[in-house]
Design a protein around this motif. Sequence first.
Motif, PDB file in Angstrom:
ATOM      1  N   SER A 199       2.371   1.692  -3.486  1.00 57.55           N
ATOM      2  CA  SER A 199       1.655   2.264  -4.600  1.00 57.55           C
ATOM      3  C   SER A 199       1.324   3.733  -4.136  1.00 57.55           C
ATOM      4  O   SER A 199       1.142   4.401  -5.150  1.00 57.55           O
ATOM      5  N   ARG A 200       1.494   4.061  -3.136  1.00 57.29           N
ATOM      6  CA  ARG A 200       1.413   5.626  -2.686  1.00 57.29           C
ATOM      7  C   ARG A 200       2.385   6.512  -3.124  1.00 57.29           C
ATOM      8  O   ARG A 200       2.317   7.433  -3.591  1.00 57.29           O
TER       9      ARG A 200
ATOM     10  N   TRP B  80      -7.256   3.673  -8.708  1.00 57.20           N
ATOM     11  CA  TRP B  80      -6.314   2.597  -8.242  1.00 57.20           C
ATOM     12  C   TRP B  80      -4.935   2.220  -9.299  1.00 57.20           C
ATOM     13  O   TRP B  80      -4.984   1.664 -10.093  1.00 57.20           O
ATOM     14  N   ASN B  81      -3.644   2.480  -8.169  1.00 59.73           N
ATOM     15  CA  ASN B  81      -2.527   1.880  -9.198  1.00 59.73           C
ATOM     16  C   ASN B  81      -2.170   0.723  -8.298  1.00 59.73           C
ATOM     17  O   ASN B  81      -1.044   0.109  -8.076  1.00 59.73           O
ATOM     18  N   LEU B  82      -3.206  -0.163  -7.698  1.00 59.43           N
ATOM     19  CA  LEU B  82      -3.203  -1.544  -6.629  1.00 59.43           C
ATOM     20  C   LEU B  82      -4.192  -2.127  -6.795  1.00 59.43           C
ATOM     21  O   LEU B  82      -5.382  -1.835  -6.972  1.00 59.43           O
TER      22      LEU B  82
ATOM     23  N   ASN C 294       4.517   5.670  -5.352  1.00 54.64           N
ATOM     24  CA  ASN C 294       5.010   5.409  -6.851  1.00 54.64           C
ATOM     25  C   ASN C 294       3.872   5.463  -7.696  1.00 54.64           C
ATOM     26  O   ASN C 294       3.420   4.221  -8.227  1.00 54.64           O
ATOM     27  N   PRO C 295       3.280   6.350  -8.000  1.00 52.73           N
ATOM     28  CA  PRO C 295       1.958   6.517  -8.817  1.00 52.73           C
ATOM     29  C   PRO C 295       2.140   5.837 -10.125  1.00 52.73           C
ATOM     30  O   PRO C 295       1.257   5.576 -11.022  1.00 52.73           O
TER      31      PRO C 295
ATOM     32  N   ALA D  82      -4.967  -0.037   2.825  1.00 54.68           N
ATOM     33  CA  ALA D  82      -4.794   0.785   1.361  1.00 54.68           C
ATOM     34  C   ALA D  82      -5.701   2.098   1.332  1.00 54.68           C
ATOM     35  O   ALA D  82      -5.384   3.165   0.946  1.00 54.68           O
TER      36      ALA D  82
ATOM     37  N   ASN E 193       2.029   0.144 -11.212  1.00 51.72           N
ATOM     38  CA  ASN E 193       0.902  -0.560 -10.844  1.00 51.72           C
ATOM     39  C   ASN E 193       1.501  -1.609 -10.008  1.00 51.72           C
ATOM     40  O   ASN E 193       2.441  -2.510 -10.124  1.00 51.72           O
ATOM     41  N   PHE E 194       0.802  -1.678  -8.805  1.00 52.59           N
ATOM     42  CA  PHE E 194       1.226  -2.978  -7.758  1.00 52.59           C
ATOM     43  C   PHE E 194       0.266  -3.648  -7.703  1.00 52.59           C
ATOM     44  O   PHE E 194      -0.889  -3.652  -7.568  1.00 52.59           O
TER      45      PHE E 194
ATOM     46  N   SER F  17       0.933  -1.164   0.025  1.00 48.98           N
ATOM     47  CA  SER F  17      -0.093   0.083   0.114  1.00 48.98           C
ATOM     48  C   SER F  17       0.938   1.293   0.012  1.00 48.98           C
ATOM     49  O   SER F  17       0.666   2.264  -0.720  1.00 48.98           O
TER      50      SER F  17
ATOM     51  N   HIS G  33      -4.585   6.097   0.926  1.00 53.71           N
ATOM     52  CA  HIS G  33      -4.981   6.777  -0.284  1.00 53.71           C
ATOM     53  C   HIS G  33      -6.026   7.696  -0.193  1.00 53.71           C
ATOM     54  O   HIS G  33      -7.202   7.182   0.248  1.00 53.71           O
TER      55      HIS G  33
END
Length: 236
Positions: free
Chosen positions: A57-58, A92-94, A60-61, A82, A64-65, A54, A86
């Motif tokens: 991902s925050r 979401w990139n997660l 590194n936008p 998460a 994608n994780f 989480s 966020h």
Amino acid sequence: MRLRGRKGIREELERQNDLIVLDPRQLKGKWKEHFGNDRPIHVELGMGKGIFISEMSRRNPEINFIGIDRYDELLRRAADKARSLHEEPRQWNLALALLDISHISEVFAEGEVERVYLNFSDPWPKKRHARRRLTAPGFLEQYSGFLNERGEIHLKTDSRSLFEYSLNSFADTNLRMRNISLDLHGEGVREDLVMTEYEKKFVEQGLPIHRCEVLIGKEALRHHEEQRATEREEAL
């Protein structure tokens, strides 16, 4: 680990389909479509409560994780973490996926992933269980099947025996390693690296953290060799 989830947890997870993927096999070869872009994909195998994935991902936008674990309750906790990190609404990139990692090759197509994180995996200390270790040759073969030209594996563990086993496993399968550390935070906490929940506890207790990076893809190897050549030239 045995986790007892709350009553109705599966229904709760199903309602969070913006973040949680209960059947990731259906997305094999389609993860970029799922995220709606062609950014690199990084995967954590055995994400636990999701603190690491989480936060990654925050921070590194542009990446994608995907966090993977086999327990419903851990997916629920990871989703809570998460959403607390966020702001919403958001794209979401997660993604948080439910899966037994032994089936990981059923989830990703060839070249679909750029990086795999193995953070404080179960060391399976008994010799007869060696094949269950996530750095065993059978697992490394699966990772190599879906990691792309820039593919890497990043390993962190507090288990000296697992780390030694892993280094030998990487060497036996002719994989190049870099940034090998037997005490990652020995000279002070590495603020540039995201810590897991276990890691924070171990560091507070003064225990050493072992870490290394493994280069899988040809482009990752080429870039590493170029960096080494530059460093040698600068040292002259």
